[in-house]
Design an enzyme around this catalytic site. Structure first.
Site, PDB file in Angstrom:
ATOM      1  N   TRP A  22      54.128 -10.605  50.117  1.00 40.15           N
ATOM      2  CA  TRP A  22      53.225  -9.273  50.030  1.00 40.15           C
ATOM      3  C   TRP A  22      53.467  -8.860  48.504  1.00 40.15           C
ATOM      4  CZ3 TRP A  22      55.535  -4.429  48.295  1.00 40.15           C
ATOM      5  CH2 TRP A  22      56.719  -4.335  48.517  1.00 40.15           C
ATOM      6  N   PRO A  44      68.272  -3.791  47.876  1.00 41.32           N
ATOM      7  CA  PRO A  44      66.785  -3.678  48.400  1.00 41.32           C
ATOM      8  C   PRO A  44      66.656  -4.394  49.800  1.00 41.32           C
ATOM      9  CG  PRO A  44      67.078  -5.378  46.735  1.00 41.32           C
ATOM     10  CD  PRO A  44      68.650  -4.946  47.174  1.00 41.32           C
ATOM     11  N   ASP A  73      53.262   3.282  47.440  1.00 43.00           N
ATOM     12  CA  ASP A  73      54.359   2.583  48.703  1.00 43.00           C
ATOM     13  C   ASP A  73      53.670   2.753  49.873  1.00 43.00           C
ATOM     14  OD1 ASP A  73      57.412   1.925  48.699  1.00 43.00           O
ATOM     15  OD2 ASP A  73      56.530   2.688  50.643  1.00 43.00           O
ATOM     16  N   TYR A 101      63.682  -6.282  49.430  1.00 49.22           N
ATOM     17  CA  TYR A 101      62.924  -7.303  48.915  1.00 49.22           C
ATOM     18  C   TYR A 101      63.510  -7.809  47.638  1.00 49.22           C
ATOM     19  CZ  TYR A 101      60.005  -5.727  52.864  1.00 49.22           C
ATOM     20  OH  TYR A 101      59.588  -5.443  54.086  1.00 49.22           O
ATOM     21  N   TYR A 102      64.142  -8.854  47.469  1.00 46.31           N
ATOM     22  CA  TYR A 102      64.518  -9.115  46.332  1.00 46.31           C
ATOM     23  C   TYR A 102      63.604  -9.819  45.089  1.00 46.31           C
ATOM     24  CZ  TYR A 102      68.758  -8.277  48.891  1.00 46.31           C
ATOM     25  OH  TYR A 102      69.672  -7.863  49.709  1.00 46.31           O
ATOM     26  N   HIS A 103      62.733  -8.899  44.755  1.00 50.07           N
ATOM     27  CA  HIS A 103      62.033  -8.902  43.374  1.00 50.07           C
ATOM     28  C   HIS A 103      62.034  -7.643  42.901  1.00 50.07           C
ATOM     29  CE1 HIS A 103      58.323 -10.122  41.374  1.00 50.07           C
ATOM     30  NE2 HIS A 103      58.356  -9.015  41.063  1.00 50.07           N
ATOM     31  N   HIS A 110      61.359   2.426  42.588  1.00 43.97           N
ATOM     32  CA  HIS A 110      60.667   3.395  43.213  1.00 43.97           C
ATOM     33  C   HIS A 110      60.568   4.647  42.605  1.00 43.97           C
ATOM     34  CE1 HIS A 110      62.187   1.690  47.038  1.00 43.97           C
ATOM     35  NE2 HIS A 110      62.841   0.894  46.212  1.00 43.97           N
ATOM     36  N   HIS A 140      61.782  -4.085  41.611  1.00 42.79           N
ATOM     37  CA  HIS A 140      60.576  -3.191  41.839  1.00 42.79           C
ATOM     38  C   HIS A 140      61.325  -1.861  41.747  1.00 42.79           C
ATOM     39  CE1 HIS A 140      62.339  -3.899  45.808  1.00 42.79           C
ATOM     40  NE2 HIS A 140      62.354  -2.656  45.942  1.00 42.79           N
TER      41      HIS A 140
HETATM   42  P1  M7G Z   1      63.200  -2.003  48.993  1.00 41.06           P
HETATM   43  O1  M7G Z   1      64.184  -1.197  48.195  1.00 41.06           O
HETATM   44  O2  M7G Z   1      63.179  -3.173  48.771  1.00 41.06           O
HETATM   45  O3  M7G Z   1      63.623  -1.700  50.546  1.00 41.06           O
HETATM   46  O4  M7G Z   1      61.856  -1.425  48.555  1.00 41.06           O
HETATM   47  P2  M7G Z   1      63.264  -0.421  51.696  1.00 41.06           P
HETATM   48  O5  M7G Z   1      61.832  -1.293  52.164  1.00 41.06           O
HETATM   49  O6  M7G Z   1      64.465  -0.815  52.543  1.00 41.06           O
HETATM   50  O7  M7G Z   1      63.123   0.769  50.942  1.00 41.06           O
HETATM   51  C1  M7G Z   1      60.527  -2.061  49.174  1.00 41.06           C
HETATM   52  C2  M7G Z   1      59.515  -1.034  49.059  1.00 41.06           C
HETATM   53  O8  M7G Z   1      58.290  -1.425  49.262  1.00 41.06           O
HETATM   54  C3  M7G Z   1      59.657  -0.146  50.254  1.00 41.06           C
HETATM   55  O9  M7G Z   1      59.655   1.509  49.901  1.00 41.06           O
HETATM   56  C4  M7G Z   1      58.352  -0.329  51.081  1.00 41.06           C
HETATM   57  O10 M7G Z   1      58.042   0.991  51.794  1.00 41.06           O
HETATM   58  C5  M7G Z   1      57.669  -0.995  50.259  1.00 41.06           C
HETATM   59  N1  M7G Z   1      56.513  -1.916  50.681  1.00 41.06           N
HETATM   60  C6  M7G Z   1      56.905  -2.760  51.639  1.00 41.06           C
HETATM   61  N2  M7G Z   1      55.871  -3.621  51.922  1.00 41.06           N
HETATM   62  C7  M7G Z   1      55.833  -4.760  52.731  1.00 41.06           C
HETATM   63  C8  M7G Z   1      54.884  -3.128  51.307  1.00 41.06           C
HETATM   64  C9  M7G Z   1      53.441  -3.577  51.297  1.00 41.06           C
HETATM   65  O11 M7G Z   1      52.992  -4.340  51.716  1.00 41.06           O
HETATM   66  N3  M7G Z   1      52.799  -2.702  50.344  1.00 41.06           N
HETATM   67  C10 M7G Z   1      53.310  -1.509  49.695  1.00 41.06           C
HETATM   68  N4  M7G Z   1      52.242  -0.929  48.923  1.00 41.06           N
HETATM   69  N5  M7G Z   1      54.320  -1.289  49.846  1.00 41.06           N
HETATM   70  C11 M7G Z   1      55.330  -2.039  50.489  1.00 41.06           C
END
Ligand code: M7G
Length: 299
Positions: free
Chosen positions: A137, A233, A167, A235-237, A241, A239
């Site tokens: 994604w 996190p 988000d 997702y390990y890329h 918030h 980003h």
């Molecule tokens: P994180 O800190 O890796 O983990 O943040 P968390 O989900 O436990 O907070 C990833 C952020 O990406 C989160 O705030 C998710 O709500 C957001 N996110 C995840 N996905 C799969 C998507 C997506 O497909 N689109 C968007 N716009 N945000 C996403």
């Protein structure tokens, strides 16, 4: 108003042979209906009542049906049935959902873990290399294969550039619960642990241009923003918030959120800061990483 409005989250995680409250979900895009139906895929469906907007109050008061529940002196409580257009439920679907998604959204007890730099190398890193969520994604966003029309700002530079967009936790109906994420263009920075002083230009760029873009688009100054990274996190890329101060965004607590301003300062004073520091974070009962810490006698 919206900050005080109740925001409830209900998660259904469905599974055929379990007694958990589960439904299987499939979106029927043809007729615009969202049908909950049984299919052969696991799904996570997140249902959220969104904040009440001040500009809808007139409609809400004039178009709703009120049922009195109790009255006592100057106090009374009611059940209010809002008109259809004010009765939406924000719905997020993950389908097909992996076992890891199902666990992520289930209510579970949490445990605070203490991770030294060595624990990261010997326990966490090998685990996340095998187990982390797919980043498809994220790549779809960076390559404009998804959500391209939602991008608020982009700096295309391959080293210090990023994409800023809402988000998916935010429905963008009101700025009271503003939630954007900045996704770095460069790949390979898994988390806070990988950050070194060489990444300062990238972090500073995200911080400065992200704040500017939010000021321009939403008229919110930096003093109204909470800008942070999660550790761990999901997702390990890399980003970052961006959430509105005053909105208690999920995961903004001190046990998980690291202010970007602090991260920048820490790296300025010690380029190895996040490689060597002991970091604390919560893990949920069924998280495989928690088992790894337990097996290593760390918990
Ligand atoms: P994180 O800190 O890796 O983990 O943040 P968390 O989900 O436990 O907070 C990833 C952020 O990406 C989160 O705030 C998710 O709500 C957001 N996110 C995840 N996905 C799969 C998507 C997506 O497909 N689109 C968007 N716009 N945000 C996403």
């Amino acid at each position: 108003m919206s900050e005080t409005a109740a925001k409830r989250e209900a998660n259904w995680v469905e599974s055929e042979n379990s007694s958990r409250k589960v439904k299987r979900a499939k979106a029927d895009e043809d007729n615009g209906h969202f049908k909950i139906m049984f299919a052969d895929k696991e799904a996570v469906v997140i249902l959220e009542k969104t904040p009440i907007r001040e500009d809808t109050l007139a409609d809400l008061f004039s178009g709703s049906v009120l049922k009195l529940e109790m009255k006592n002196d100057i106090y009374s409580t009611y059940r209010l049935q809002a008109p259809h257009h004010l009765n939406e439920i924000k719905t997020t679907v993950v389908c097909p959902a992996t076992e890891k998604h199902i666990k992520k959204y289930q209510r579970q007890e949490s445990f605070l873990v203490e991770e030294t730099g060595e624990d990261y190398e010997s326990i966490t890193l090998p685990y996340i290399q095998q187990q982390s969520f797919s980043l498809q994604w994220v790549y779809n966003i960076l390559e404009k294969n998804a959500e391209a029309d939602r991008i608020v700002f982009e700096d295309p530079d391959p080293k210090v550039g990023f994409v800023l967009l809402p988000d998916f936790k935010w429905d963008q109906k009101q700025v009271d619960d503003l939630y954007l994420i900045a996704i770095a263009h460069c790949r390979g920075i898994r988390s806070l642990r990988d950050l070194k002083s060489e990444h300062l230009p990238l972090l500073q760029n995200i911080f400065e241009k992200g704040k500017e873009a939010i000021m321009q688009r939403y008229n919110l100054p930096a003093s109204k923003l909470r800008v942070y990274l999660h550790y761990q996190p999901s997702y390990y890329h890399l980003h970052v918030h961006f959430t509105k101060l005053g909105y208690e965004a999920p995961g903004c607590g001190v046990e998980r959120a690291h202010l970007l301003a602090d991260v920048i300062q820490n790296l300025q004073s010690d380029f190895q800061y996040y490689k060597t520091r002991t970091l604390y974070f919560p893990l949920r009962a069924e998280d495989g990483l928690l088992s790894k810490f337990k097996e290593s006698g760390k918990l």
